[in-house]
Enzyme design. Structure first.
Site, mmCIF file in Angstrom:
data_model
loop_
_atom_site.group_PDB
_atom_site.id
_atom_site.type_symbol
_atom_site.label_atom_id
_atom_site.label_comp_id
_atom_site.label_asym_id
_atom_site.label_seq_id
_atom_site.Cartn_x
_atom_site.Cartn_y
_atom_site.Cartn_z
ATOM 1 C CD GLN A 1 -5.119 37.058 59.712
ATOM 2 O OE1 GLN A 1 -5.245 37.485 58.573
ATOM 3 N NE2 GLN A 1 -6.051 37.205 60.637
ATOM 4 C CB SER A 2 -3.409 31.410 54.656
ATOM 5 O OG SER A 2 -3.206 31.146 53.289
#
Ligand SMILES: Cc1ncc(COP(=O)(O)O)c(C=O)c1O
Length: 359
Positions: free
Chosen positions: A85-86
Site C-alpha cells: 500500500q505504498s
C-alpha cells in the site's frame, strides 16, 4: 567559504534542477482554528495532501526531480518500490504515467485476493493498476532487499533495450530529497504573506527524504528569515533503520552536496526526531493516531492516514500536551506538514478498524 557566501548560488542551483513539472504549487497553507483550540495551540497546516497527480502527497516533490533528471537523461522506464500500500510507489506510478513513461513496481506484502468474489486490489494498489504500472510482488522482502530487487530489475530492463532508472524506497535518494529543500523555500514565501513565524515544523518521517530535504532547505535560509534555525521535528512512523537519525543526516549531507553545499561543515548533525508514535510496528494503529485522525476530521474535515500522517499529527499533539511545543500563553504557531497519503484509509486493513471499534 562561509554559508552566507554560498546561499545565493546554492539556492540558484536548487531551483535550476530539472523537474518533471507535475503538481500544483504552492500547496495550501492555512490555520487550523478548531483543531488548534481543541489542543490548546496555534497550528498551521501545509497541505501536501492537496495535489494534482493521482492525489499525490509528499512524494510528488521528490519524483518531480528524479523523473525530471531521468527525462533529461533520455530514460523511458521508472522502477521503484515500497510496501503493497505504498504511497510512494503509487505516486511514482502516477508520475510516470503523467510523463509518458513506463513504470515497474516491486511491492512487498501479501498480494490481494483476486479470486472471483475476492476484494481484488484496493486503495493505493488499485491506483497502481489504474495508471498502468507493472506490478512485481516480493512478498517477504525487507526494505534493503526491495531496493536490491529494483536495481536488478533496472539492469534486466536495460539489458533488454529499455532506458530504465531506479527510485529507492520512499524516493528518498539525495536528488529526490531536494524536493523538500525546494518545499521549504515555498513555505518561507507563504509564511511571509501570512506574517507567521513558526516555532517549529512537525512532519512524519520514515525513509528520510522529507526530513533531509527540509534540513537542506533550512541551511539555505538567510539569518533574518522566519525559518532560520526553526526546529524541524520528524515523527518516526516506522523505525526503518537501526540509527534513523544517522541515516537522515547522511542523506541530508549527500543531498546538500548535489547543490554545492557542505552541510556537514555548517550544521553538525542537527536531526530532531521523536520515536514514541510508531506503536507495535510500521503501519500499526495506536490510540494516539486514531485520536489524531478523528480530531482533525471532526474539527477541520482534513483527513490524515493511520500509517503516516496520523503518526506525525499524534506526535504534534503529544508535544503540545507535554508542554514541549506551542506554549498556550504565547500561542507560538506550529506548522504541521501534512505529507498526504490518506488512500490507505480505503484499504480494509488500514481504514476499517477506525470505525469498527465504535460499533
Ligand atoms: C504520507 C506519507 N507521509 C510521510 C512519509 C515519510 O516521508 P519520508 O519517506 O520522506 O520519510 C511517507 C513515506 O512513504 C508517506 O507516504
Amino acid at each position: 567559504m562561509v554559508l552566507s557566501d554560498r546561499r545565493g548560488p546554492t539556492r540558484e542551483a536548487l531551483l535550476a534542477l530539472p523537474s518533471a513539472g507535475l503538481g500544483t504549487w504552492p500547496t495550501p497553507l492555512h490555520r487550523l482554528d478548531r483543531f488548534g483550540a481543541a489542543i490548546g495551540a496555534e497550528v498551521w497546516i501545509k497541505r501536501d495532501d492537496v495535489q494534482g497527480v493521482a492525489l499525490a502527497g509528499n512524494k510528488i516533490r521528490k519524483f518531480n526531480l528524479v523523473i525530471g533528471q531521468a527525462m533529461a537523461d533520455g530514460c523511458d522506464t521508472l522502477v521503484t518500490t515500497g510496501a503493497i500500500q505504498s504511497n510512494s510507489a503509487r505516486t511514482g506510478a502516477s508520475a510516470a504515467a503523467a510523463t509518458g513513461m513506463d513504470c515497474h513496481l516491486v511491492l512487498s506484502g501479501e498480494p490481494p485476493d483476486t479470486a472471483e468474489g475476492g476484494p481484488g486490489p484496493t486503495a493505493n494498489l488499485l491506483l497502481d493498476h489504474l495508471v498502468g504500472a507493472t506490478i512485481h510482488h516480493a512478498v517477504d522482502a525487507s526494505w534493503v532487499e526491495l531496493n536490491q530487487q529494483v536495481d536488478d530489475l533496472v539492469a534486466e530492463l536495460n539489458a533488454a533495450g529499455r532506458r530504465a532508472f531506479a527510485a529507492p524506497i520512499g524516493c528518498s535518494s539525495p536528488l529526490g530529497s531536494l524536493g523538500f529543500a525546494r518545499a521549504l523555500l515555498e513555505l518561507e514565501a507563504q509564511l511571509a504573506i501570512a506574517d507567521v513565524t513558526p516555532s517549529a515544523i512537525v512532519h512524519t518521517t520514515t525513509s528520510g527524504g522529507t526530513h533531509a530535504g527540509l534540513l537542506v532547505g533550512r541551511a539555505l535560509m538567510a539569518p533574518d528569515s522566519r525559518l532560520a534555525g526553526v526546529p524541524i521535528i520528524g515523527v518516526d512512523a516506522g523505525r526503518l533503520y537501526d540509527d534513523v537519525a544517522a541515516q537522515h543526516w547522511a542523506l541530508a549531507v549527500e543531498a546538500a552536496a548535489l547543490i554545492g553545499l557542505d552541510l556537514a561543515a555548517d550544521l553538525s548533525g542537527d536531526v530532531t526526531l521523536v520515536h514514541d508514535q510508531v506503536g507495535d510496528a510500521y503501519g500499526a494503529h495506536t490510540e494516539a493516531s486514531t485520536e489524531a485522525i478523528e480530531l482533525l476530521a471532526r474539527t477541520e474535515a482534513v483527513i490524515v492516514d493511520p500509517v503516516y500522517s496520523a503518526k506525525g499529527l499524534a506526535g504534534l499533539i503529544a508535544l503540545v500536551r507535554s508542554g514541549d511545543l506551542g506554549d498556550s500563553d504565547s500561542r507560538d504557531p506550529i506548522v504541521f506538514w501534512h505529507t498526504g497519503g490518506y488512500h490507505a484509509l480505503f484499504d480494509p486493513h488500514h481504514g476499517s478498524p477506525l470505525v469498527r471499534h465504535r460499533h
